[in-house]
Design an enzyme around this catalytic site. Structure first.
Site, PDB file in Angstrom:
ATOM      1  N   HIS A 155      -0.753   7.864 -26.899  1.00 57.24           N
ATOM      2  CA  HIS A 155      -1.948   7.659 -26.072  1.00 57.24           C
ATOM      3  C   HIS A 155      -3.185   8.271 -26.688  1.00 57.24           C
ATOM      4  O   HIS A 155      -4.313   7.805 -26.428  1.00 57.24           O
ATOM      5  CB  HIS A 155      -1.732   8.243 -24.670  1.00 57.24           C
ATOM      6  CG  HIS A 155      -0.760   7.454 -23.861  1.00 57.24           C
ATOM      7  ND1 HIS A 155      -1.082   6.300 -23.198  1.00 57.24           N
ATOM      8  CD2 HIS A 155       0.573   7.681 -23.603  1.00 57.24           C
ATOM      9  CE1 HIS A 155      -0.022   5.825 -22.574  1.00 57.24           C
ATOM     10  NE2 HIS A 155       1.009   6.653 -22.784  1.00 57.24           N
ATOM     11  N   ASP A 183     -11.161  -7.772 -24.253  1.00 59.61           N
ATOM     12  CA  ASP A 183      -9.881  -7.085 -24.019  1.00 59.61           C
ATOM     13  C   ASP A 183      -9.269  -6.736 -25.376  1.00 59.61           C
ATOM     14  O   ASP A 183      -9.195  -7.586 -26.292  1.00 59.61           O
ATOM     15  CB  ASP A 183      -8.934  -7.986 -23.235  1.00 59.61           C
ATOM     16  CG  ASP A 183      -7.641  -7.267 -22.887  1.00 59.61           C
ATOM     17  OD1 ASP A 183      -7.617  -6.567 -21.869  1.00 59.61           O
ATOM     18  OD2 ASP A 183      -6.679  -7.422 -23.655  1.00 59.61           O
ATOM     19  N   GLU A 225      -8.016  -1.447 -20.924  1.00 61.20           N
ATOM     20  CA  GLU A 225      -8.518  -1.793 -22.260  1.00 61.20           C
ATOM     21  C   GLU A 225      -9.548  -2.914 -22.192  1.00 61.20           C
ATOM     22  O   GLU A 225      -9.871  -3.507 -23.224  1.00 61.20           O
ATOM     23  CB  GLU A 225      -7.347  -2.210 -23.163  1.00 61.20           C
ATOM     24  CG  GLU A 225      -6.631  -3.496 -22.746  1.00 61.20           C
ATOM     25  CD  GLU A 225      -5.523  -3.260 -21.746  1.00 61.20           C
ATOM     26  OE1 GLU A 225      -4.658  -4.114 -21.600  1.00 61.20           O
ATOM     27  OE2 GLU A 225      -5.539  -2.181 -21.097  1.00 61.20           O
ATOM     28  N   ASN A 264      -0.376   2.064 -27.748  1.00 57.67           N
ATOM     29  CA  ASN A 264      -0.004   3.298 -27.045  1.00 57.67           C
ATOM     30  C   ASN A 264       1.464   3.634 -27.265  1.00 57.67           C
ATOM     31  O   ASN A 264       1.819   4.804 -27.494  1.00 57.67           O
ATOM     32  CB  ASN A 264      -0.263   3.144 -25.549  1.00 57.67           C
ATOM     33  CG  ASN A 264      -1.723   3.388 -25.192  1.00 57.67           C
ATOM     34  OD1 ASN A 264      -2.428   4.070 -25.913  1.00 57.67           O
ATOM     35  ND2 ASN A 264      -2.162   2.805 -24.071  1.00 57.67           N
ATOM     36  N   ASP A 274      -6.623   6.302 -27.032  1.00 64.32           N
ATOM     37  CA  ASP A 274      -7.941   6.751 -26.545  1.00 64.32           C
ATOM     38  C   ASP A 274      -8.974   6.667 -27.652  1.00 64.32           C
ATOM     39  O   ASP A 274     -10.147   6.307 -27.411  1.00 64.32           O
ATOM     40  CB  ASP A 274      -7.851   8.171 -26.015  1.00 64.32           C
ATOM     41  CG  ASP A 274      -7.034   8.263 -24.727  1.00 64.32           C
ATOM     42  OD1 ASP A 274      -6.807   7.188 -24.108  1.00 64.32           O
ATOM     43  OD2 ASP A 274      -6.639   9.375 -24.336  1.00 64.32           O
TER      44      ASP A 274
END
Length: 474
Positions: free
Chosen positions: A358, A345, A388, A353, A362
């Site tokens: 964002h 994780d 994630e 973010n 990404d």
């Protein structure tokens, strides 16, 4: 080479021999049993007659006091019995005393018995006790040429003090049985010879009819007309020959019709071939067009299948595809374990973010996915588990090796270059090995618990789950 005639003769001979042999054996044994029973009964009648002529007082006087006059009368009666019946070899009087036996008088010689006058079978009968007239085993006498004996008690005293016995010369019995065997054998041989003569006549008659049928087959094969000078005999072959002639006529008519039909069929076949060629060319054109459409459709379906199993952002397998792979891994191990899993994780991803946007988030996910693929090599065992979270399947890898590889992944991600100044990317990892007989859901649950313990330990850490125990590995 066995001809039909020889086979008929041999088959008839076999049946005759079996039948005549079985019948002859039955007749011989039946007659011999009746004859032996009659001989035994006649011998018993003789010993009973002799016992009735003996004076019990004379026997006791001679046995108890050795009265010579009584002994002479006994010997005289014994000799008279053997002289009247020429089949009797001898007669005697014996006194059984438990295990010891004393012969008092006999019909042979001067009437004085030898010490070994009694046979072993007579001794056995006397020692067992004589309650009434009895006879020794007649089959032994008939087969071994031994003398057949019959015994009867003298008087009505109990236990029996004296026994009278007679012997039948087994030679006469043997001669009677030999004559019976010769008669039976002669009857069997006569029956076999008579049956062979009848079988030969029957075989000759059958062969003549078979030759007639064979000649008709040859004529039919050569196309010649069938002969009409067949004289009927009145058996089943007349029907067979008549049916054969009718069949031959129908075959010739059918052959003419078949030739005409064949000519028409040849003409129709030529026209059909021309039509088939035209239709084949049309089908080939349509098939070529259809093949192109099928190839295009297969490509589209392959792309759709790839999209259904792959995460669009990272290019890794999606959660659904990884779950199917895990089920297959459990089935392949047959419940014996044999693989480990890693759940990773990205730490503080929501903050990334919110702070950098964002788009940067990404990019971080894509960079972590590339590290997972490099760690796995060419094997597609990495998946985006959701958001994630990432998942690694390590087939054939024990827990300690999986922890080492998780630590290697944690260090590589920690050293990733980031697109934004001040941005540092780390991951927390939980490691678990499926145990023998363990349900897949339990293994995934332990791995998820190990991940949460890594986060609680400060993140950027590797925690291994071994059974119900957890250990921080970095």
């Amino acid at each position: 080479m066995l001809t039909i005639k020889r086979r008929l003769l041999l088959s008839h001979l076999a049946v005759i021999l079996l039948g005549a042999g079985a019948l002859g054996a039955y007749m011989y044994w039946s007659v011999s049993d009746q004859m032996l029973a009659a001989v035994a009964q006649r011998l018993i009648d003789n010993v009973r007659l002799l016992q009735s002529t003996l004076d019990a007082d004379d026997v006791r006087a001679f046995g108890d006091r050795a009265d010579s006059a009584a002994g002479q009368r006994i010997v005289a009666r014994l000799r008279a019995a053997t002289e009247l019946n020429h089949d009797l070899a001898s007669a005697y009087v014996v006194e059984p005393r438990g295990e010891s036996l004393r012969v008092l008088a006999t019909s042979v010689g001067d009437g004085r018995p030898d010490t070994d006058f009694l046979s072993s079978e007579e001794i056995s009968l006397l020692r067992r006790g004589i309650d009434g007239a009895t006879v020794s085993d007649i089959r032994i006498a008939a087969s071994e040429r031994a003398e057949l004996s019959a015994l009867s008690p003298v008087g009505a005293a109990t236990p029996v003090p004296y026994v009278v016995g007679v012997r039948l010369d087994a030679g006469s019995l043997q001669r009677s049985l030999r004559l019976l065997r010769l008669s039976t054998l002669g009857a069997i041989l006569f029956g076999v010879l008579l049956a062979l003569v009848l079988s030969r006549l029957l075989a000759e008659r059958l062969l003549r009819r078979i030759r007639t049928l064979g000649e008709r087959c040859r004529v039919l094969a050569s196309g010649e007309p069938l002969p009409t000078n067949q004289l009927p005999i009145g058996d089943e072959f007349d029907r067979v020959i008549a049916d054969f002639d009718a069949t031959a006529q129908r075959l010739r008519e059918a052959s003419a019709e078949r030739e005409a039909a064949l000519a028409a069929l040849t003409e129709a076949n030529a026209q059909l071939e021309h039509r088939v060629q035209e239709r084949t060319r049309a089908i080939e054109d349509a098939t070529h067009q259809l093949k192109g459409e099928i190839e295009n459709r297969l490509q589209v379906e392959a792309l759709l299948a790839e999209a259904a199993l792959t995460d669009g952002l990272t290019g890794l397998l999606n959660r659904r595809a990884m779950l199917e792979m895990l089920v297959q891994a459990v089935l392949a191990s047959r419940g014996q374990g044999g693989f480990s899993v890693i759940l990773a994780d990205v730490d503080h991803f929501k903050r990334i973010n919110d702070q950098y946007g964002h788009g940067v988030g990404d990019q971080v996910l894509s960079a972590v996915a590339r590290e997972l693929e490099q760690l796995q090599g060419d094997n597609r065992h990495a998946a985006r588990w959701g958001g994630e979270e990432f998942f690694l399947l390590l087939p054939g890898t024990p827990l300690m090796e999986a922890c080492r590889r998780a630590e290697e992944l944690r260090q590589r991600i920690e050293r990733l270059p980031t697109p934004m100044r001040g941005l540092r990317v780390t991951v927390s990892l939980g490691v678990a090995e499926i145990q023998a007989g363990e349900v897949l859901e339990d293994c995934l649950k332990r791995c998820d618990q190990a991940l949460y313990r890594a986060k609680d330990a400060g993140r950027n850490a590797v925690v291994a789950a071994r059974g119900n125990a957890f250990a921080t590995m970095s």
